[in-house]
Motif scaffolding. Structure first.
Motif, PDB file in Angstrom:
ATOM      1  N   MET A 518       0.811  -1.216   0.000  1.00 51.90           N
ATOM      2  CA  MET A 518       0.000   0.000   0.000  1.00 51.90           C
ATOM      3  C   MET A 518       0.841   1.261   0.000  1.00 51.90           C
ATOM      4  O   MET A 518       0.391   2.320  -0.461  1.00 51.90           O
ATOM      5  N   SER A 519       2.065   1.155   0.510  1.00 50.47           N
ATOM      6  CA  SER A 519       2.882   2.346   0.733  1.00 50.47           C
ATOM      7  C   SER A 519       3.186   3.066  -0.575  1.00 50.47           C
ATOM      8  O   SER A 519       3.638   2.456  -1.553  1.00 50.47           O
ATOM      9  N   GLY A 520       2.946   4.377  -0.617  1.00 50.86           N
ATOM     10  CA  GLY A 520       3.285   5.207  -1.764  1.00 50.86           C
ATOM     11  C   GLY A 520       2.412   5.021  -2.983  1.00 50.86           C
ATOM     12  O   GLY A 520       2.746   5.498  -4.071  1.00 50.86           O
ATOM     13  N   LYS A 521       1.283   4.345  -2.848  1.00 52.50           N
ATOM     14  CA  LYS A 521       0.435   4.068  -4.015  1.00 52.50           C
ATOM     15  C   LYS A 521      -0.607   5.156  -4.282  1.00 52.50           C
ATOM     16  O   LYS A 521      -1.191   5.199  -5.367  1.00 52.50           O
ATOM     17  N   PHE A 522      -0.858   6.001  -3.304  1.00 55.25           N
ATOM     18  CA  PHE A 522      -1.955   6.959  -3.473  1.00 55.25           C
ATOM     19  C   PHE A 522      -1.665   7.996  -4.560  1.00 55.25           C
ATOM     20  O   PHE A 522      -2.559   8.448  -5.266  1.00 55.25           O
ATOM     21  N   ILE A 527      -4.297  10.930  -5.999  1.00 50.37           N
ATOM     22  CA  ILE A 527      -4.233  11.775  -4.809  1.00 50.37           C
ATOM     23  C   ILE A 527      -2.985  12.636  -4.940  1.00 50.37           C
ATOM     24  O   ILE A 527      -1.864  12.182  -4.730  1.00 50.37           O
ATOM     25  N   LEU A 528      -3.170  13.923  -5.300  1.00 50.29           N
ATOM     26  CA  LEU A 528      -2.061  14.812  -5.648  1.00 50.29           C
ATOM     27  C   LEU A 528      -1.887  15.923  -4.630  1.00 50.29           C
ATOM     28  O   LEU A 528      -1.459  17.033  -4.947  1.00 50.29           O
ATOM     29  N   LEU A 529      -2.173  15.596  -3.397  1.00 54.23           N
ATOM     30  CA  LEU A 529      -2.125  16.579  -2.321  1.00 54.23           C
ATOM     31  C   LEU A 529      -0.719  17.170  -2.183  1.00 54.23           C
ATOM     32  O   LEU A 529       0.274  16.448  -2.146  1.00 54.23           O
ATOM     33  N   GLY A 530      -0.655  18.522  -2.112  1.00 52.16           N
ATOM     34  CA  GLY A 530       0.599  19.215  -1.856  1.00 52.16           C
ATOM     35  C   GLY A 530       1.337  19.684  -3.092  1.00 52.16           C
ATOM     36  O   GLY A 530       2.380  20.346  -2.969  1.00 52.16           O
ATOM     37  N   GLN A 539       5.995  12.794 -14.436  1.00 51.56           N
ATOM     38  CA  GLN A 539       4.876  13.231 -15.252  1.00 51.56           C
ATOM     39  C   GLN A 539       3.845  12.123 -15.480  1.00 51.56           C
ATOM     40  O   GLN A 539       2.663  12.399 -15.681  1.00 51.56           O
ATOM     41  N   GLU A 540       4.271  10.854 -15.431  1.00 52.73           N
ATOM     42  CA  GLU A 540       3.316   9.772 -15.656  1.00 52.73           C
ATOM     43  C   GLU A 540       2.232   9.744 -14.586  1.00 52.73           C
ATOM     44  O   GLU A 540       1.126   9.266 -14.828  1.00 52.73           O
ATOM     45  N   ASN A 541       2.533  10.290 -13.384  1.00 52.95           N
ATOM     46  CA  ASN A 541       1.519  10.343 -12.341  1.00 52.95           C
ATOM     47  C   ASN A 541       0.435  11.377 -12.643  1.00 52.95           C
ATOM     48  O   ASN A 541      -0.602  11.407 -11.978  1.00 52.95           O
ATOM     49  N   LEU A 542       0.682  12.241 -13.641  1.00 51.28           N
ATOM     50  CA  LEU A 542      -0.274  13.289 -13.978  1.00 51.28           C
ATOM     51  C   LEU A 542      -0.997  12.996 -15.286  1.00 51.28           C
ATOM     52  O   LEU A 542      -1.722  13.844 -15.815  1.00 51.28           O
ATOM     53  N   SER A 543      -0.812  11.792 -15.817  1.00 54.55           N
ATOM     54  CA  SER A 543      -1.322  11.487 -17.151  1.00 54.55           C
ATOM     55  C   SER A 543      -2.837  11.510 -17.236  1.00 54.55           C
ATOM     56  O   SER A 543      -3.398  11.646 -18.329  1.00 54.55           O
ATOM     57  N   THR A 544      -3.534  11.406 -16.119  1.00 55.32           N
ATOM     58  CA  THR A 544      -5.003  11.391 -16.170  1.00 55.32           C
ATOM     59  C   THR A 544      -5.598  12.769 -15.945  1.00 55.32           C
ATOM     60  O   THR A 544      -6.821  12.908 -15.949  1.00 55.32           O
ATOM     61  N   ILE A 545      -4.766  13.780 -15.728  1.00 57.91           N
ATOM     62  CA  ILE A 545      -5.305  15.132 -15.570  1.00 57.91           C
ATOM     63  C   ILE A 545      -5.741  15.656 -16.929  1.00 57.91           C
ATOM     64  O   ILE A 545      -4.953  15.621 -17.888  1.00 57.91           O
ATOM     65  N   PRO A 546      -6.965  16.113 -17.035  1.00 62.12           N
ATOM     66  CA  PRO A 546      -7.445  16.599 -18.354  1.00 62.12           C
ATOM     67  C   PRO A 546      -6.585  17.740 -18.870  1.00 62.12           C
ATOM     68  O   PRO A 546      -6.227  18.649 -18.123  1.00 62.12           O
ATOM     69  N   ALA A 547      -6.231  17.665 -20.151  1.00 56.82           N
ATOM     70  CA  ALA A 547      -5.451  18.738 -20.784  1.00 56.82           C
ATOM     71  C   ALA A 547      -6.402  19.734 -21.439  1.00 56.82           C
ATOM     72  O   ALA A 547      -7.289  19.351 -22.200  1.00 56.82           O
TER      73      ALA A 547
END
Length: 553
Positions: A518-522, A527-530, A539-547
């Protein structure tokens, strides 16, 4: 990696002192069959129970957890419906768990009802029987009084006696635990004045041979070898009443009764709880030499009978070839004071009560290195659950089972990183002791921490501790709990006790491995808090943010 054992025979005697076997040094008792098992296995010389009370001690054996963790802190305290037991763990690796004899387990009836689990369903029955599938359960006290029966369930032993032709309403009371006087009158085996007389039952029909026969029936049942099994063979004796059938009642006499380990100094300004226990009826009775000279030879006779039955049982295992693939463990749920320290029964933390015999025969070749040897490592009763799970081929769920596996010690591996303190607990809230001492239910608790030399007994309720140096005082006669010269040693053991109390023991629904997963999966699940502008993370962690137009992402 050692191979797994096929079967486990887990033998427990009730109230058997660690020092009442010939292989542990008793000068008069000869126990050749248990001695032979010790010569083929490993004998642990510093094994301690998690509580010197039947029920709470056994629940620690069966769960692998401290009393504070499982919560069944005294006899007749229910084991919480959610507690996992040996049966639960072993079934996961394809090993069944059966019971022949005693558990002293109280089912959590309210918990079952709350969850809608029928007690007579498969799951309900296992939860109600401490995880075992019952061959026969007999907790061994079928006595009755003005308020009714101590155990209201039907007695399988009384059913056996009735089938054998013993004509009585309660065969346990009128035969197995009764004696005949000169005039032919039958009287109770509770009266220690008469327990040098034989029990009013044929030896082969007394409780220990009866349970041995049930175990042999289990072992020889057709199809038994089709599945792996753990059999918990849990004897009722040598627990009181101290009544034994002929010829065992005459095998020992006053000349074989060892002098009591006690001192008049123990009665001078004693610890309040210790003092209260010395005032109990059983303690006052065992303080009389005439009682010890009656009770102890009978206690020894019960142990001799038990050893003879071990010879019968082991012969059956050898005949069936089971000694080659069955781990055999012999132990006890606690000891018996027998008049030592001015006490009777158990219920306190001197070695004669809280220390137990422990012999483990491991058939695997890896154990050849330690056969016939002894191990002085500090061992706890909860270690057996971990040992059985690993020996059966399972992975020990360390977030649940608090004990340590003994397999490494059995196979001759170093104990350098072994534990350096054992812990035991006792709740005396339902006893007259609590009222006599003047403590609430919550404060009627004792804790022992022992490091192999120094033994600390902490009492809740603002009382001072008891403290013993077993190096200079191996008989535990001198209480140093209020001696300022030993403050630093007491503080050291208190720190161990405090560290133990801070352990993580209730996070049992999720393992360390699951936490790691579970660690570090959010972050990877949106979950992009902060974040300030997204440049802080791949950048791959942001791939689902609408452009959108004007969005740099």
């Amino acid at each position: 990696m050692p191979r797994t054992v096929r079967n486990i025979l887990f033998i427990m005697f009730d109230q058997l002192r660690w020092d009442y076997l010939s292989c542990t040094g008793h000068p008069h008792l000869q126990t050749p069959h248990l001695d032979r098992l010790a010569s083929k296995g490993l004998r642990f010389t510093n094994a301690y129970v998690q509580s010197p009370i039947c029920g709470s001690s056994r629940m620690s054996f069966y769960t692998g957890r401290y009393v504070q963790s499982h919560g069944a802190q005294r006899n007749n305290f229910p084991l919480k419906v959610g507690e996992l037991t040996l049966g639960d763990h072993l079934r996961e690796v394809g090993m069944d768990a059966f019971l022949v004899g005693k558990t002293h387990m109280e089912a959590d009836a309210k918990g079952l009802e709350r969850l809608g689990i029928a007690p007579d369903s498969l799951i309900g029955a296992r939860v109600s029987e401490c995880g075992f599938d019952v061959v026969v359960r007999d907790d061994g006290l079928w006595t009755e009084g003005p308020d009714g029966a101590y155990d209201p369930r039907p007695s399988p032993y009384n059913e056996y006696l009735a089938a054998k032709g013993y004509n009585s309403r309660n065969g346990w009371t009128e035969h197995a635990n009764a004696v005949t006087l000169e005039d032919g009158e039958i009287t109770s085996g509770w009266f220690m004045k008469y327990i040098d007389r034989p029990a009013n039952v044929a030896e082969e029909d007394s409780e220990t041979p009866w349970l041995t026969s049930r175990a042999i029936d289990f072992l020889t049942e057709p199809g038994r070898d089709d599945h792996r099994w753990l059999c918990h063979l849990s004897y009722i004796k040598p627990h009181w009443p101290y009544v034994v059938p002929a010829p065992y009642n005459t095998m020992y006499g006053p000349g074989q009764v060892l002098p009591p380990v006690r001192s008049d100094d123990e009665k001078r300004d004693p610890h309040p709880v210790f003092d209260a226990y010395m005032q109990t009826l059983v303690a006052r009775s065992f303080s009389r030499q005439e009682v010890r000279e009656k009770a102890i030879p009978s206690y020894m006779g019960l142990i001799k009978q038990a050893d003879d039955q071990m010879g019968r049982l082991f012969a059956e295992l050898e005949r069936a070839g089971r000694m080659e693939d069955t781990m055999i463990v012999v132990t006890s749920d606690h000891g018996d004071y027998l008049g030592d320290h001015w006490l009777g029964e158990k219920n306190f933390f001197h070695d004669c009560s809280v220390k137990i015999p422990l012999i483990i025969y491991d058939p695997r070749p890896e154990a050849d290195f330690t056969r016939g040897q002894t191990c002085d490592a500090l061992v706890e009763a909860i270690d057996l659950a971990a040992t059985f799970i690993e020996a059966a081929g399972g992975e020990i769920p360390s977030h649940i089972v608090e004990g340590r596996t003994l397999n490494g010690l059995l196979h001759g591996k170093s104990s350098e990183n072994w534990r350096n303190v054992v812990i035991s607990e006792m709740d005396y809230s339902t006893t007259p002791i609590a009222e006599r001492v003047g403590v609430t239910h919550r404060d009627a608790r004792l804790f022992m921490a022992f490091d192999g030399r120094w033994k600390l007994v902490h009492a809740e309720g603002g009382m001072p501790p008891m403290f013993f140096d077993l190096q200079s005082d191996p008989e535990e006669l001198i209480d140093l709990g209020r001696d300022p010269a030993y403050e630093s040693e007491r503080a050291r053991l208190y720190e161990h006790l405090h560290a133990w109390a801070r352990r993580l023991s209730q996070r049992t629904a999720i393992s360390d491995r699951e936490l790691d997963a579970m660690s570090g999966k959010f972050l990877r699940r949106g979950i992009l808090l902060g974040l300030f502008d997204g440049s802080e993370v791949p950048q791959e962690n942001l791939s689902t943010i609408p452009a959108r137009p004007g969005n740099n992402v």
